[in-house]
Design a protein around this motif. Sequence first.
Motif, PDB file in Angstrom:
ATOM      1  N   THR A 135       0.807  -1.175   0.075  1.00 14.22           N
ATOM      2  CA  THR A 135      -0.038   0.044  -0.178  1.00 14.22           C
ATOM      3  C   THR A 135       0.896   1.485  -0.084  1.00 14.22           C
ATOM      4  O   THR A 135       0.202   2.300  -0.700  1.00 14.22           O
ATOM      5  CB  THR A 135      -1.109   0.381   1.270  1.00 14.22           C
ATOM      6  OG1 THR A 135      -1.859  -0.656   1.172  1.00 14.22           O
ATOM      7  CG2 THR A 135      -1.877   1.139   1.602  1.00 14.22           C
ATOM      8  N   ALA A 136       1.468   0.915   0.861  1.00 11.51           N
ATOM      9  CA  ALA A 136       2.998   2.444   0.763  1.00 11.51           C
ATOM     10  C   ALA A 136       3.477   3.252   0.202  1.00 11.51           C
ATOM     11  O   ALA A 136       3.900   3.814  -1.253  1.00 11.51           O
ATOM     12  CB  ALA A 136       4.062   1.997   2.014  1.00 11.51           C
ATOM     13  N   LYS A 137       3.555   1.583  -0.990  1.00 13.59           N
ATOM     14  CA  LYS A 137       4.208   1.725  -2.784  1.00 13.59           C
ATOM     15  C   LYS A 137       3.316   2.357  -2.977  1.00 13.59           C
ATOM     16  O   LYS A 137       3.936   3.097  -4.033  1.00 13.59           O
ATOM     17  CB  LYS A 137       5.293   0.404  -3.032  1.00 13.59           C
ATOM     18  CG  LYS A 137       5.523  -0.037  -4.239  1.00 13.59           C
ATOM     19  CD  LYS A 137       6.497  -1.452  -4.502  1.00 13.59           C
ATOM     20  CE  LYS A 137       5.230  -1.699  -5.479  1.00 13.59           C
ATOM     21  NZ  LYS A 137       5.564  -2.886  -6.132  1.00 13.59           N
ATOM     22  N   SER A 138       1.400   1.833  -3.320  1.00 13.78           N
ATOM     23  CA  SER A 138       1.411   2.319  -4.905  1.00 13.78           C
ATOM     24  C   SER A 138       1.247   3.840  -4.128  1.00 13.78           C
ATOM     25  O   SER A 138       1.365   4.213  -5.445  1.00 13.78           O
ATOM     26  CB  SER A 138       0.256   1.498  -3.869  1.00 13.78           C
ATOM     27  OG  SER A 138      -0.865   1.932  -4.665  1.00 13.78           O
ATOM     28  N   MET A 139       0.987   4.277  -2.690  1.00  9.98           N
ATOM     29  CA  MET A 139       0.882   5.478  -2.595  1.00  9.98           C
ATOM     30  C   MET A 139       1.715   6.650  -2.805  1.00  9.98           C
ATOM     31  O   MET A 139       1.404   7.080  -3.587  1.00  9.98           O
ATOM     32  CB  MET A 139       0.856   5.883  -1.138  1.00  9.98           C
ATOM     33  CG  MET A 139      -0.973   5.278  -0.517  1.00  9.98           C
ATOM     34  SD  MET A 139      -0.675   4.845   1.607  1.00  9.98           S
ATOM     35  CE  MET A 139      -0.729   6.873   1.347  1.00  9.98           C
ATOM     36  N   MET A 140       3.049   6.000  -2.798  1.00  9.11           N
ATOM     37  CA  MET A 140       4.287   6.313  -3.539  1.00  9.11           C
ATOM     38  C   MET A 140       4.295   7.146  -4.990  1.00  9.11           C
ATOM     39  O   MET A 140       4.677   7.722  -5.374  1.00  9.11           O
ATOM     40  CB  MET A 140       5.685   5.713  -3.257  1.00  9.11           C
ATOM     41  CG  MET A 140       5.705   5.960  -0.994  1.00  9.11           C
ATOM     42  SD  MET A 140       7.223   4.901  -0.977  1.00  9.11           S
ATOM     43  CE  MET A 140       8.415   6.550  -0.539  1.00  9.11           C
ATOM     44  N   GLN A 141       3.997   5.517  -5.639  1.00  8.34           N
ATOM     45  CA  GLN A 141       3.342   5.961  -7.097  1.00  8.34           C
ATOM     46  C   GLN A 141       2.642   6.630  -7.836  1.00  8.34           C
ATOM     47  O   GLN A 141       3.231   7.300  -8.817  1.00  8.34           O
ATOM     48  CB  GLN A 141       3.659   4.160  -7.909  1.00  8.34           C
ATOM     49  CG  GLN A 141       4.780   3.293  -7.705  1.00  8.34           C
ATOM     50  CD  GLN A 141       4.224   2.267  -8.304  1.00  8.34           C
ATOM     51  OE1 GLN A 141       3.020   1.854  -7.623  1.00  8.34           O
ATOM     52  NE2 GLN A 141       5.428   1.206  -8.707  1.00  8.34           N
ATOM     53  N   ARG A 142       1.393   6.726  -6.810  1.00  5.41           N
ATOM     54  CA  ARG A 142       0.517   7.920  -7.102  1.00  5.41           C
ATOM     55  C   ARG A 142       0.889   9.000  -6.884  1.00  5.41           C
ATOM     56  O   ARG A 142       0.617  10.271  -7.589  1.00  5.41           O
ATOM     57  CB  ARG A 142      -0.679   7.146  -6.064  1.00  5.41           C
ATOM     58  CG  ARG A 142      -1.317   5.805  -6.863  1.00  5.41           C
ATOM     59  CD  ARG A 142      -2.440   6.084  -7.472  1.00  5.41           C
ATOM     60  NE  ARG A 142      -2.925   7.189  -7.950  1.00  5.41           N
ATOM     61  CZ  ARG A 142      -4.632   6.636  -8.084  1.00  5.41           C
ATOM     62  NH1 ARG A 142      -4.790   6.385  -7.566  1.00  5.41           N
ATOM     63  NH2 ARG A 142      -5.006   8.302  -7.965  1.00  5.41           N
ATOM     64  N   ILE A 143       1.995   9.441  -5.490  1.00  6.89           N
ATOM     65  CA  ILE A 143       2.100  10.893  -5.787  1.00  6.89           C
ATOM     66  C   ILE A 143       3.154  10.908  -6.874  1.00  6.89           C
ATOM     67  O   ILE A 143       2.708  12.507  -7.464  1.00  6.89           O
ATOM     68  CB  ILE A 143       3.241  10.671  -4.152  1.00  6.89           C
ATOM     69  CG1 ILE A 143       2.341  10.939  -3.248  1.00  6.89           C
ATOM     70  CG2 ILE A 143       4.204  11.969  -4.100  1.00  6.89           C
ATOM     71  CD1 ILE A 143       2.719  10.236  -1.861  1.00  6.89           C
TER      72      ILE A 143
END
Length: 149
Positions: A135-143
């Motif tokens: 989830t954190a990786k996905s959030m960083m990619q979205r950012i």
Amino acid sequence: MSLGSIFDIAGSGMTAQSLRMNTTASNIANAETASSSTEMAYRARKPVFAAIQQSMINPDSQGLAFGDDNGSGAGVRVEGIVESDAELQMRYQPGHPAANEDGYVFYPNVNVVEEMADMMSSSRSFQLNVDVMNTAKSMMQRILTLGQQ
């Protein structure tokens, strides 16, 4: 707390749960190990965990992004592995090769049902930490993609 420190926290949790699972597997593997004395008998082992403060994970940090470190935990550390002091199982089996002079054989104090519950719990905790990292990786990619539109 920065988004990057989530990886440290979840990683320490995964390491702790991996050790817990290995300890549980060792207990199950030795559940029926016979011995002729209480000193030689296998005893169930359990890991002991402690919370790590943010300053221990990243000593260079001057504080958290959301304020000063208020003593909240920021990871998991394995303090050690302790042996259970529960009573060993003593069975009367005079024909057993490991029987003592009175005909008793000592078996470990491992409760297989409890160990299986621990294994399921540690497996689920490990998976939850994996989900947190994903989830954190996905959030960083979205950012990173926010500025591209």
